[in-house]
Design an enzyme around this catalytic site. Sequence first.
Site, PDB file in Angstrom:
ATOM      1  N   ASP A 194       0.705  -1.148   0.023  1.00 24.97           N
ATOM      2  CA  ASP A 194      -0.064   0.085   0.027  1.00 24.97           C
ATOM      3  C   ASP A 194       0.954   1.401  -0.022  1.00 24.97           C
ATOM      4  O   ASP A 194       2.021   1.231   0.538  1.00 24.97           O
ATOM      5  CB  ASP A 194      -0.887   0.029   1.292  1.00 24.97           C
ATOM      6  CG  ASP A 194      -2.068  -1.055   1.067  1.00 24.97           C
ATOM      7  OD1 ASP A 194      -2.279  -1.267  -0.087  1.00 24.97           O
ATOM      8  OD2 ASP A 194      -2.653  -1.212   2.057  1.00 24.97           O
ATOM      9  N   ASP A 211      -6.680  -1.136  -5.207  1.00 24.34           N
ATOM     10  CA  ASP A 211      -7.828  -0.947  -4.260  1.00 24.34           C
ATOM     11  C   ASP A 211      -8.665   0.159  -4.828  1.00 24.34           C
ATOM     12  O   ASP A 211      -9.689  -0.124  -4.810  1.00 24.34           O
ATOM     13  CB  ASP A 211      -7.161  -0.294  -3.140  1.00 24.34           C
ATOM     14  CG  ASP A 211      -6.623  -1.353  -2.000  1.00 24.34           C
ATOM     15  OD1 ASP A 211      -6.651  -2.395  -2.161  1.00 24.34           O
ATOM     16  OD2 ASP A 211      -5.586  -0.924  -1.179  1.00 24.34           O
TER      17      ASP A 211
END
Length: 148
Positions: free
Chosen positions: A114, A130
């Site tokens: 991330d 995402d």
Amino acid sequence: MKSFKLLLSSLLLIFLDQLSKYWIVNNLSLGEIRPFIKGVLSLTYLQNRGAAFSILQNQQWFFILMTLFVVGAALYYLLKTPTLSFWKSLALTLIISGGLGNFIDRLRLGYVVDMIHLDFIDFAIFNVADSYLCVGVALLLIILWKEE
């Protein structure tokens, strides 16, 4: 021909997701924060071993099975329904691409990379895949709601 275009689009989206993760891993230290657009967006390298908002930590088999199910169902629907609208095809392509982008990380690394941190709001750090998933699901919900 439509299937080929969708496959090519999905491969491009997955490539962009993996490229962004590769860049982060090779240019930031774990936990490092680097401003990108001052006051709006920072890049922060994190390793997420859970799902959205880091829930269900270390449940890799669950995520792998769920991804296979969701991506498989979306891919089946996309390929077996010849009269899909552009918007529904786009939504499913985004869902498939996002699911596979994170799936690759889970298989290869055991976690998801991330990096996108919104500075103007207290929100979870996320990645490009995402974003694909969220936009794809939101678009599909709007489409299905309008069809009703």
